[in-house]
Design a protein around this motif. Structure first.
Motif, PDB file in Angstrom:
ATOM      1  N   LYS B 166      37.582  36.354  39.528  1.00 37.65           N
ATOM      2  CA  LYS B 166      36.144  36.281  39.270  1.00 37.65           C
ATOM      3  C   LYS B 166      35.420  35.275  40.163  1.00 37.65           C
ATOM      4  CE  LYS B 166      34.480  38.833  35.756  1.00 37.65           C
ATOM      5  NZ  LYS B 166      34.897  40.086  36.367  1.00 37.65           N
ATOM      6  N   THR B 167      36.092  34.152  40.493  1.00 38.34           N
ATOM      7  CA  THR B 167      35.326  33.070  41.114  1.00 38.34           C
ATOM      8  C   THR B 167      35.672  32.759  42.572  1.00 38.34           C
ATOM      9  OG1 THR B 167      36.905  31.510  40.220  1.00 38.34           O
ATOM     10  CG2 THR B 167      34.937  31.878  38.924  1.00 38.34           C
ATOM     11  N   THR B 168      36.940  32.910  42.949  1.00 39.27           N
ATOM     12  CA  THR B 168      37.293  32.428  44.296  1.00 39.27           C
ATOM     13  C   THR B 168      36.890  33.433  45.384  1.00 39.27           C
ATOM     14  OG1 THR B 168      39.465  33.417  44.205  1.00 39.27           O
ATOM     15  CG2 THR B 168      39.284  31.165  43.422  1.00 39.27           C
ATOM     16  N   ARG B 169      37.015  32.958  46.616  1.00 38.35           N
ATOM     17  CA  ARG B 169      36.674  33.802  47.752  1.00 38.35           C
ATOM     18  C   ARG B 169      37.666  34.961  47.893  1.00 38.35           C
ATOM     19  NH1 ARG B 169      33.064  33.283  51.697  1.00 38.35           N
ATOM     20  NH2 ARG B 169      33.718  34.265  53.633  1.00 38.35           N
ATOM     21  N   ILE B 170      38.947  34.640  47.697  1.00 35.93           N
ATOM     22  CA  ILE B 170      39.964  35.703  47.744  1.00 35.93           C
ATOM     23  C   ILE B 170      39.684  36.738  46.655  1.00 35.93           C
ATOM     24  CG2 ILE B 170      42.417  36.181  47.404  1.00 35.93           C
ATOM     25  CD1 ILE B 170      42.986  33.410  48.548  1.00 35.93           C
ATOM     26  N   GLY B 171      39.321  36.216  45.479  1.00 36.79           N
ATOM     27  CA  GLY B 171      38.997  37.112  44.364  1.00 36.79           C
ATOM     28  C   GLY B 171      37.849  38.026  44.721  1.00 36.79           C
ATOM     29  N   LEU B 172      36.866  37.459  45.416  1.00 33.35           N
ATOM     30  CA  LEU B 172      35.709  38.265  45.828  1.00 33.35           C
ATOM     31  C   LEU B 172      36.159  39.397  46.749  1.00 33.35           C
ATOM     32  CD1 LEU B 172      32.619  38.502  45.732  1.00 33.35           C
ATOM     33  CD2 LEU B 172      32.554  37.149  47.830  1.00 33.35           C
ATOM     34  N   SER B 173      37.037  39.056  47.712  1.00 31.95           N
ATOM     35  CA  SER B 173      37.470  40.118  48.623  1.00 31.95           C
ATOM     36  C   SER B 173      38.308  41.158  47.884  1.00 31.95           C
ATOM     37  CB  SER B 173      38.231  39.535  49.819  1.00 31.95           C
ATOM     38  OG  SER B 173      39.270  38.705  49.387  1.00 31.95           O
ATOM     39  N   ILE B 174      39.070  40.704  46.864  1.00 32.95           N
ATOM     40  CA  ILE B 174      39.831  41.667  46.059  1.00 32.95           C
ATOM     41  C   ILE B 174      38.875  42.618  45.354  1.00 32.95           C
ATOM     42  CG2 ILE B 174      41.273  41.914  43.999  1.00 32.95           C
ATOM     43  CD1 ILE B 174      42.741  39.404  44.822  1.00 32.95           C
ATOM     44  N   ARG B 175      37.817  42.054  44.780  1.00 32.34           N
ATOM     45  CA  ARG B 175      36.871  42.906  44.065  1.00 32.34           C
ATOM     46  C   ARG B 175      36.149  43.856  45.011  1.00 32.34           C
ATOM     47  NH1 ARG B 175      32.934  39.423  41.323  1.00 32.34           N
ATOM     48  NH2 ARG B 175      33.837  37.704  42.492  1.00 32.34           N
ATOM     49  N   CYS B 176      35.888  43.380  46.222  1.00 26.39           N
ATOM     50  CA  CYS B 176      35.235  44.252  47.205  1.00 26.39           C
ATOM     51  C   CYS B 176      36.126  45.443  47.549  1.00 26.39           C
ATOM     52  CB  CYS B 176      34.929  43.473  48.478  1.00 26.39           C
ATOM     53  SG  CYS B 176      33.585  42.323  48.272  1.00 26.39           S
ATOM     54  N   VAL B 177      37.398  45.172  47.801  1.00 21.84           N
ATOM     55  CA  VAL B 177      38.307  46.260  48.155  1.00 21.84           C
ATOM     56  C   VAL B 177      38.449  47.220  46.982  1.00 21.84           C
ATOM     57  CG1 VAL B 177      40.651  46.837  48.873  1.00 21.84           C
ATOM     58  CG2 VAL B 177      39.526  44.853  49.825  1.00 21.84           C
ATOM     59  N   PHE B 178      38.429  46.659  45.759  1.00 22.75           N
ATOM     60  CA  PHE B 178      38.495  47.503  44.577  1.00 22.75           C
ATOM     61  C   PHE B 178      37.300  48.463  44.551  1.00 22.75           C
ATOM     62  CE2 PHE B 178      36.936  48.082  40.200  1.00 22.75           C
ATOM     63  CZ  PHE B 178      38.003  48.782  39.657  1.00 22.75           C
ATOM     64  N   ASP B 179      36.118  47.943  44.865  1.00 17.60           N
ATOM     65  CA  ASP B 179      34.923  48.778  44.821  1.00 17.60           C
ATOM     66  C   ASP B 179      34.910  49.819  45.928  1.00 17.60           C
ATOM     67  OD1 ASP B 179      33.712  47.875  42.594  1.00 17.60           O
ATOM     68  OD2 ASP B 179      32.593  46.278  43.595  1.00 17.60           O
ATOM     69  N   ASP B 180      35.162  49.379  47.131  1.00 16.63           N
ATOM     70  CA  ASP B 180      35.102  50.304  48.263  1.00 16.63           C
ATOM     71  C   ASP B 180      35.890  49.731  49.428  1.00 16.63           C
ATOM     72  OD1 ASP B 180      34.503  51.968  50.363  1.00 16.63           O
ATOM     73  OD2 ASP B 180      32.479  52.365  49.618  1.00 16.63           O
ATOM     74  N   SER B 181      37.066  50.306  49.620  1.00 26.92           N
ATOM     75  CA  SER B 181      37.970  49.776  50.627  1.00 26.92           C
ATOM     76  C   SER B 181      37.402  49.926  52.039  1.00 26.92           C
ATOM     77  CB  SER B 181      39.310  50.487  50.487  1.00 26.92           C
ATOM     78  OG  SER B 181      40.085  50.318  51.604  1.00 26.92           O
ATOM     79  N   GLU B 182      36.783  51.092  52.293  1.00 28.36           N
ATOM     80  CA  GLU B 182      36.255  51.349  53.644  1.00 28.36           C
ATOM     81  C   GLU B 182      35.118  50.391  53.978  1.00 28.36           C
ATOM     82  OE1 GLU B 182      37.430  53.492  55.967  1.00 28.36           O
ATOM     83  OE2 GLU B 182      39.070  53.627  54.522  1.00 28.36           O
TER      84      GLU B 182
END
Lengths: 315, 292
Positions: B166-182
């Motif tokens: 939820k909070t870290t930068r890595i977490g943010l990139s994980i959530r981004c890939v979850f939403d739309d990998s491309e």
């Protein structure tokens, strides 16, 4: 390409070879040794299972990981009905029972798509095994059931008949309107629905027919061992082997499935030992990974590549 | 009566913590890396055997295995992603359906390889090792320390994981890939690294689950399948990719299992959970929680 070695028409060759093979297989009990007959029995069983599995999974793309579920149900059904009725009547009865059960389950299960269906079918084995075990422990108070043993030559001949019937029906389905409907579902289910295919009924019917043949084959082969319990008939090995053969053969390809079933059954019989079966299992798993990684279309893909390279239309 | 209820509840929460540990990995792998891992339960059992080996062969204190085993398993996950072909499948230009089909068959084969390899090395017999003894007694209620340890270690760890996503930068990139990998690739996120992290975390939690499992139960090579299935059920109930969902789903499955096993029959627990699973899939296919 070496034209002289490879036959010019693959389809014709397949059918000629098929007819000869069937003839030889039918007279096999009269000359084959017990050992050879045992090998043939394994081959015929898996050829049948893979073809039956293909009717659902290969034709519609719904990956069914629970062959052992119907193998188990059919095994128990046979053990119960064979007390009352003779072998030859029991086989179609068990088949029909599997048809009814799978049709009913399919009405719910086949609404689930893609990977979820595969997982639900994977869990089906566990579900059936536990429910049967619960029933046996609570009401019948037995851990296994004894089935009267029949001579190998009988079970073999009957199983061969069932297998041939399965292959013929699978080919007929593939070439029928029903089969085209199934391949539409495989391609794009929503579109198939829009085009006017009764998607739900087609899927359930394919599931039912698939289970019907699995049930018949199981009923045919159960009198071979003489004893069943939940660990024997609900063995995950059965599901796994069928999947490996189906995928290696090429999803939806009957000839590919038959070929890979023959190859793998030979592998089991020649290299598998009862004392230490694990190396072979590990090898099969690795092989499946390699095949799905490098040759996603399996043997059929290779055949198609070879034939199309020679400018011939793939069948 | 109250004691029984409490006992069952604690038993349920204890089971839930194992299921959540398995489910979180499955959920992340499927949600972020499009890998339906049918071998996840088997990886957990590998963790159990690793702990067993460390304790019996090397004489490691059981508590230490809770740190060593997850890290080793996490590294195995990295190896699996980098060298096991998954990085190639995830970057292949194929449709999502084809990718899921491929990864599913790959992991199904992997489950088969793993369990049979374990049976080959350790035989198919049941194994166990002496777990930390001691118990907590409150009135009539007796709770073994190892059960408490499982709960106390698993839940906060999942909390930390959720917080990280939820909070870290890595977490943010994980959530981004979850939403739309491309799209995240186009935005400059190193998708390859995200997948590596996911594989690492997924096997790390599975390894911890295995180490905790082996502390509480005897284990054998073929137990993985059931955990895979239960883990996937938990994931689907909670919603794919959602850590909160895995927590809630784990509690539902663990508690209902505990009560069904006591009041009805241990053999019908699968029937109950299966019905729940199908019902959720038909009524609410996205699960209880939709996003990460």
């Amino acid at each position: 390409m070496r034209r002289a070695v490879i036959p010019t028409n693959t389809t014709k060759m397949t059918s000629i070879f098929g007819v000869i093979a069937v003839a030889v297989l039918f007279v096999a009990p009269s000359f084959a040794s017990r050992y050879l007959l045992q090998i043939l029995l394994t081959i015929v069983l898996y050829v049948q299972l893979v073809t039956a599995w293909n009717i659902l999974s290969g034709f519609t793309g719904y990956l069914f990981l629970g062959v052992a579920a119907f193998y188990g149900i059919a095994g128990y059904a046979y053990a119960i009905v064979s007390l009352e009725i003779p072998y030859f009547v029991a086989i179609p009865v068990v088949g029909m029972l599997c048809f009814v059960i799978s049709y009913a389950i399919g009405m719910v299960l086949l609404r689930i798509r893609g990977p979820y269906f595969a997982i639900a079918s994977y869990a089906l084995v566990l579900l059936f095994a536990n429910v049967v075990l619960y029933y046996e422990q609570t009401y019948s108070r037995v851990t296994g059931r004894v089935v009267s043993i029949l001579p190998v030559s009988t079970t073999y001949t009957v199983l061969l008949g069932v297998a041939i019937a399965t292959i013929v029906v699978a080919y007929l389905i593939k070439r029928s309107k029903f089969g085209y409907g199934l391949s539409y579902i495989k391609g794009n289910e929503d579109l198939a629905n829009v085009v006017g295919i009764n998607v739900a009924r087609y899927k359930c019917l394919a599931f039912g027919i698939s289970a019907f043949f699995i049930g018949m084959a199981t009923a045919a082969i159960i009198p071979r061992g003489g004893y069943i319990d939940t660990t024997v008939v609900f063995a995950p090995t059965i599901s796994f082997n069928t999947l490996v053969m189906g995928v290696v053969g090429g999803l939806g390809s009957i000839r590919g499935g038959v070929l890979s079933a023959v190859l793998f059954s030979l592998l089991f019989e020649l290299f598998g030992t009862r004392a230490n079966p694990y190396p072979l299992f590990v090898f099969m798993g690795v092989l499946l990974m390699v095949v799905i990684f490098y040759f996603p279309r399996g043997i059929e893909g290779v055949i198609a590549r070879v034939t199309s390279a020679r400018g011939e239309q793939a069948s | 009566m109250l004691t029984t209820a409490l006992d069952l509840a604690i038993g349920g929460i204890f089971l839930s913590s194992l299921y959540v540990l398995v489910a979180v990995g499955i959920s992340l792998l499927y949600g972020v890396s499009q890998t339906i891992n049918l071998a996840h339960g088997d990886f957990m059992i590998v963790g159990a055997y690793l702990a067993f080996m460390l304790i019996t062969a090397l004489g490691v204190v059981p508590t230490w295995t809770l740190i060593v085993v997850p890290i080793l398993m996490g590294l195995l996950g990295l190896a699996l992603y980098r060298a096991g072909g998954f990085s190639r499948i995830l970057t292949r230009p194929i449709s999502r359906g084809d990718r899921e089909f491929t990864t599913m068959i790959m992991t199904f084969a992997l489950a088969w390889v793993t369990s049979n390899l374990l049976a080959w090395i350790f035989t198919a017999n049941v194994q166990a090792y002496p777990a930390p003894a001691g118990q907590l007694i409150i009135g009539d209620l007796v709770v073994p320390i190892r059960k408490l340890m499982t709960i106390v270690i698993a839940w906060p760890l999942i909390g930390v994981l959720g917080f990280m996503v939820k909070t870290t930068r890595i977490g943010l990139s994980i959530r981004c890939v979850f939403d739309d990998s491309e799209a995240s690739k186009l935005m400059g996120i190193d998708v390859n690294r995200v997948h590596s992290i996911i594989f690492f975390l997924a096997l790390l939690t599975a390894g911890l689950g295995g180490a905790l499992f082996s502390m509480n139960f005897a284990f054998s090579p073929y137990l993985g399948t059931e955990f895979t299935i239960l883990g996937i059920v938990v994931t689907i109930i909670g919603g794919i990719g959602s850590i909160k969902g895995a927590l809630v789903g784990g509690l539902i499955v663990g508690l209902s299992e505990s009560f069904v096993m006591f009041f009805i029959s241990p053999l019908l627990k699968i029937a109950f959970i299966y019905t729940l699973f199908i019902a959720i899939l038909l009524v609410r296919p996205v699960g209880l929680f939709r996003s990460m």
